[in-house]
Design a protein around this motif. Sequence first.
Motif, PDB file in Angstrom:
ATOM      1  N   GLU A  82     -62.121 -51.709 121.287  1.00 51.85           N
ATOM      2  CA  GLU A  82     -61.387 -50.532 121.743  1.00 51.85           C
ATOM      3  C   GLU A  82     -62.323 -49.361 122.017  1.00 51.85           C
ATOM      4  O   GLU A  82     -62.125 -48.601 122.972  1.00 51.85           O
ATOM      5  CB  GLU A  82     -60.307 -50.145 120.727  1.00 51.85           C
ATOM      6  N   MET A  83     -63.345 -49.217 121.184  1.00 47.09           N
ATOM      7  CA  MET A  83     -64.331 -48.156 121.400  1.00 47.09           C
ATOM      8  C   MET A  83     -65.064 -48.350 122.722  1.00 47.09           C
ATOM      9  O   MET A  83     -65.297 -47.398 123.470  1.00 47.09           O
ATOM     10  CB  MET A  83     -65.337 -48.127 120.237  1.00 47.09           C
ATOM     11  N   VAL A  84     -65.421 -49.598 122.996  1.00 51.18           N
ATOM     12  CA  VAL A  84     -66.117 -49.911 124.253  1.00 51.18           C
ATOM     13  C   VAL A  84     -65.218 -49.583 125.441  1.00 51.18           C
ATOM     14  O   VAL A  84     -65.648 -48.936 126.412  1.00 51.18           O
ATOM     15  CB  VAL A  84     -66.557 -51.392 124.287  1.00 51.18           C
ATOM     16  N   LEU A  85     -63.967 -50.018 125.387  1.00 52.75           N
ATOM     17  CA  LEU A  85     -63.027 -49.747 126.480  1.00 52.75           C
ATOM     18  C   LEU A  85     -62.832 -48.243 126.674  1.00 52.75           C
ATOM     19  O   LEU A  85     -62.862 -47.748 127.810  1.00 52.75           O
ATOM     20  CB  LEU A  85     -61.682 -50.414 126.206  1.00 52.75           C
ATOM     21  N   ASP A  86     -62.650 -47.521 125.571  1.00 51.07           N
ATOM     22  CA  ASP A  86     -62.441 -46.071 125.669  1.00 51.07           C
ATOM     23  C   ASP A  86     -63.653 -45.377 126.280  1.00 51.07           C
ATOM     24  O   ASP A  86     -63.517 -44.511 127.153  1.00 51.07           O
ATOM     25  CB  ASP A  86     -62.141 -45.477 124.293  1.00 51.07           C
ATOM     26  N   ALA A  87     -64.841 -45.771 125.816  1.00 49.67           N
ATOM     27  CA  ALA A  87     -66.067 -45.150 126.331  1.00 49.67           C
ATOM     28  C   ALA A  87     -66.253 -45.472 127.808  1.00 49.67           C
ATOM     29  O   ALA A  87     -66.614 -44.597 128.611  1.00 49.67           O
ATOM     30  CB  ALA A  87     -67.273 -45.620 125.519  1.00 49.67           C
ATOM     31  N   ALA A  88     -66.009 -46.724 128.186  1.00 51.60           N
ATOM     32  CA  ALA A  88     -66.173 -47.136 129.580  1.00 51.60           C
ATOM     33  C   ALA A  88     -65.188 -46.399 130.481  1.00 51.60           C
ATOM     34  O   ALA A  88     -65.561 -45.919 131.566  1.00 51.60           O
ATOM     35  CB  ALA A  88     -65.986 -48.646 129.701  1.00 51.60           C
ATOM     36  N   ILE A 107     -62.852 -56.146 134.169  1.00 54.06           N
ATOM     37  CA  ILE A 107     -61.499 -56.638 134.438  1.00 54.06           C
ATOM     38  C   ILE A 107     -60.517 -56.118 133.394  1.00 54.06           C
ATOM     39  O   ILE A 107     -59.346 -55.852 133.694  1.00 54.06           O
ATOM     40  CB  ILE A 107     -61.463 -58.188 134.534  1.00 54.06           C
ATOM     41  N   HIS A 108     -60.971 -55.906 132.169  1.00 51.97           N
ATOM     42  CA  HIS A 108     -60.094 -55.336 131.143  1.00 51.97           C
ATOM     43  C   HIS A 108     -59.840 -53.848 131.386  1.00 51.97           C
ATOM     44  O   HIS A 108     -58.738 -53.350 131.099  1.00 51.97           O
ATOM     45  CB  HIS A 108     -60.674 -55.581 129.745  1.00 51.97           C
ATOM     46  N   ILE A 109     -60.825 -53.145 131.912  1.00 52.28           N
ATOM     47  CA  ILE A 109     -60.610 -51.748 132.295  1.00 52.28           C
ATOM     48  C   ILE A 109     -59.570 -51.684 133.416  1.00 52.28           C
ATOM     49  O   ILE A 109     -58.641 -50.871 133.391  1.00 52.28           O
ATOM     50  CB  ILE A 109     -61.929 -51.092 132.738  1.00 52.28           C
ATOM     51  N   ASP A 133     -73.175 -44.331 123.979  1.00 51.83           N
ATOM     52  CA  ASP A 133     -72.039 -43.442 123.729  1.00 51.83           C
ATOM     53  C   ASP A 133     -71.277 -43.814 122.468  1.00 51.83           C
ATOM     54  O   ASP A 133     -70.725 -42.927 121.801  1.00 51.83           O
ATOM     55  CB  ASP A 133     -71.085 -43.449 124.932  1.00 51.83           C
ATOM     56  N   ILE A 134     -71.209 -45.088 122.133  1.00 50.55           N
ATOM     57  CA  ILE A 134     -70.460 -45.485 120.934  1.00 50.55           C
ATOM     58  C   ILE A 134     -71.355 -45.683 119.715  1.00 50.55           C
ATOM     59  O   ILE A 134     -70.865 -45.917 118.613  1.00 50.55           O
ATOM     60  CB  ILE A 134     -69.622 -46.765 121.183  1.00 50.55           C
ATOM     61  N   GLY A 135     -72.692 -45.584 119.900  1.00 48.20           N
ATOM     62  CA  GLY A 135     -73.608 -45.708 118.773  1.00 48.20           C
ATOM     63  C   GLY A 135     -73.812 -47.124 118.284  1.00 48.20           C
ATOM     64  O   GLY A 135     -74.122 -47.349 117.115  1.00 48.20           O
ATOM     65  N   TYR A 136     -73.637 -48.090 119.190  1.00 55.16           N
ATOM     66  CA  TYR A 136     -73.868 -49.495 118.849  1.00 55.16           C
ATOM     67  C   TYR A 136     -74.903 -50.071 119.811  1.00 55.16           C
ATOM     68  O   TYR A 136     -75.267 -49.438 120.803  1.00 55.16           O
ATOM     69  CB  TYR A 136     -72.563 -50.294 118.937  1.00 55.16           C
ATOM     70  N   THR A 137     -75.355 -51.276 119.522  1.00 54.24           N
ATOM     71  CA  THR A 137     -76.325 -51.933 120.387  1.00 54.24           C
ATOM     72  C   THR A 137     -75.617 -52.591 121.567  1.00 54.24           C
ATOM     73  O   THR A 137     -74.406 -52.844 121.522  1.00 54.24           O
ATOM     74  CB  THR A 137     -77.095 -53.021 119.625  1.00 54.24           C
TER      75      THR A 137
END
Length: 198
Positions: A14-20, A60-62, A40-44
Amino acid sequence: MARRNKHSLEEIREMVLDAAETIIINEGYSALKVRRIAMDIGYTVGSIYMVFANMADLVIHIKANTVDDLNAELQQVPGCAPEHSIAELAKAYLRFAGRNFNRWSMIFVQDTEFPDWYRQKIDRLFSRVETQFAQLAPGCSEQQSRQAARALWSGVHGICTLSLTGEQDASAINDIENDVVLLVESFIGGWTKKSAQG
């Protein structure tokens, strides 16, 4: 330093989707890079590929989230006579596109094969318009109503694509809306006359 073991995989997803989506909204699709999302999310970058197979999977999920939001907005259009309902759906589509220009403009870009589950979402997007066309000319086959609805919507989408830039004010949107309504009314008038003639 990247955070580890702070969130579940679903939370990271969810963090990835929100950031993207935030990147796309603010800067457009071309700014979307996996390293930027990771920062942006502080992960690798590897963490992103734990929750999405690749960049195409993420994209495609976005797109699917945008289609879901668009479908939800079209569902808010009140039921009325088919001709009026189709015009209102077209105006709602235009308004969504104007407010969400960067997200909307990438929905139909086919940069990879669309999976079946995504195609089903697109089909739901068209289904309400197809239902209205079926009511306009009950003597037509389902295939004829479907073809007419998709032909009209291609025109509506074309007007949006050619007219919107993401920087329109209210008066410009009103002008484009008038174009969309003219197209809808002209198309429906011609199609129903042809249908009545058999």
